[in-house]
Scaffold this motif. Sequence first.
Motif, mmCIF file in Angstrom:
data_model
loop_
_atom_site.group_PDB
_atom_site.id
_atom_site.type_symbol
_atom_site.label_atom_id
_atom_site.label_comp_id
_atom_site.label_asym_id
_atom_site.label_seq_id
_atom_site.Cartn_x
_atom_site.Cartn_y
_atom_site.Cartn_z
ATOM 1 N N ASP A 2 0.841 -1.192 0.000
ATOM 2 C CA ASP A 2 0.000 0.000 0.000
ATOM 3 C C ASP A 2 0.876 1.241 0.000
ATOM 4 O OD1 ASP A 2 -2.212 -1.530 0.038
ATOM 5 O OD2 ASP A 2 -2.617 -1.320 2.175
ATOM 6 N N VAL A 7 -6.420 4.002 -0.720
ATOM 7 C CA VAL A 7 -7.524 3.369 -0.015
ATOM 8 C C VAL A 7 -7.523 1.881 -0.351
ATOM 9 C CG1 VAL A 7 -10.030 3.290 0.257
ATOM 10 C CG2 VAL A 7 -8.876 5.489 -0.062
ATOM 11 N N ALA A 8 -7.471 1.059 0.676
ATOM 12 C CA ALA A 8 -7.443 -0.393 0.449
ATOM 13 C C ALA A 8 -8.787 -0.851 -0.090
ATOM 14 C CB ALA A 8 -7.116 -1.104 1.748
ATOM 15 N N GLU A 9 -8.741 -1.718 -1.082
ATOM 16 C CA GLU A 9 -9.981 -2.281 -1.610
ATOM 17 C C GLU A 9 -10.475 -3.389 -0.697
ATOM 18 O OE1 GLU A 9 -10.242 -3.461 -5.636
ATOM 19 O OE2 GLU A 9 -9.106 -1.719 -6.349
ATOM 20 N N ARG A 10 -11.783 -3.539 -0.667
ATOM 21 C CA ARG A 10 -12.356 -4.596 0.145
ATOM 22 C C ARG A 10 -12.052 -5.944 -0.497
ATOM 23 N NH1 ARG A 10 -18.316 -4.530 2.782
ATOM 24 N NH2 ARG A 10 -18.119 -6.468 3.907
ATOM 25 N N TYR A 82 -8.074 -3.134 4.437
ATOM 26 C CA TYR A 82 -9.432 -2.610 4.349
ATOM 27 C C TYR A 82 -10.127 -2.690 5.706
ATOM 28 C CZ TYR A 82 -14.405 -2.186 3.452
ATOM 29 O OH TYR A 82 -15.712 -1.786 3.512
ATOM 30 N N HIS A 86 -11.489 0.011 9.324
ATOM 31 C CA HIS A 86 -12.834 0.032 9.888
ATOM 32 C C HIS A 86 -12.882 -0.607 11.281
ATOM 33 C CE1 HIS A 86 -13.471 0.463 5.549
ATOM 34 N NE2 HIS A 86 -14.562 1.116 5.871
ATOM 35 N N TRP A 89 -13.683 -4.399 14.144
ATOM 36 C CA TRP A 89 -14.588 -4.985 13.161
ATOM 37 C C TRP A 89 -15.344 -6.138 13.825
ATOM 38 C CZ3 TRP A 89 -15.591 -3.763 8.056
ATOM 39 C CH2 TRP A 89 -16.217 -4.730 7.273
#
Length: 141
Positions: A2, A7-10, A82, A86, A89
């Motif tokens: 990265d 922005v990390a992809e899901r 990703y 968040h 989690w």
Amino acid sequence: MDEPGMVAERPTPEIEPHTEPFWRAAKERRLVLPRCTDCGELQFPPELSCVHCGSPNQEWVPASGRATLYTWTLCHPPLLPYFAAHAPWPVVAVTLEEGVRMVARLVGIPESQYEMEMPLVADYEDLDDERALVVFRPALS
Ligand SMILES: [Zn+2]
């Protein structure tokens, strides 16, 4: 690797021949489970053969989508990029009305309001043109 600011992809699940009916149904807002046509047992996740008797013969049957909350955990970093963004989690395990368990996500309420055995219903979250995730939300009483 990265790069800063990227922005990390899901991450998305791979669709394999033995899981394709599950993903196709989820995209159509239906929950289906594999059932062994030799011993009659349901199982989840889908496998190439029955975890109860070893038979490779199975059919897909509709599930009601009703479930109860079995348990949950909060995942903290390190996680895949990703999910780390968040975190924490929440990941839950639910017991479907049909008796099998699924690991999923519970949406619609904060983790502080989770209660053991709370009634849930399946819902669907589109990932892309092929895939929708099965998630659960509190059942309206
Ligand atoms: Zn079987």
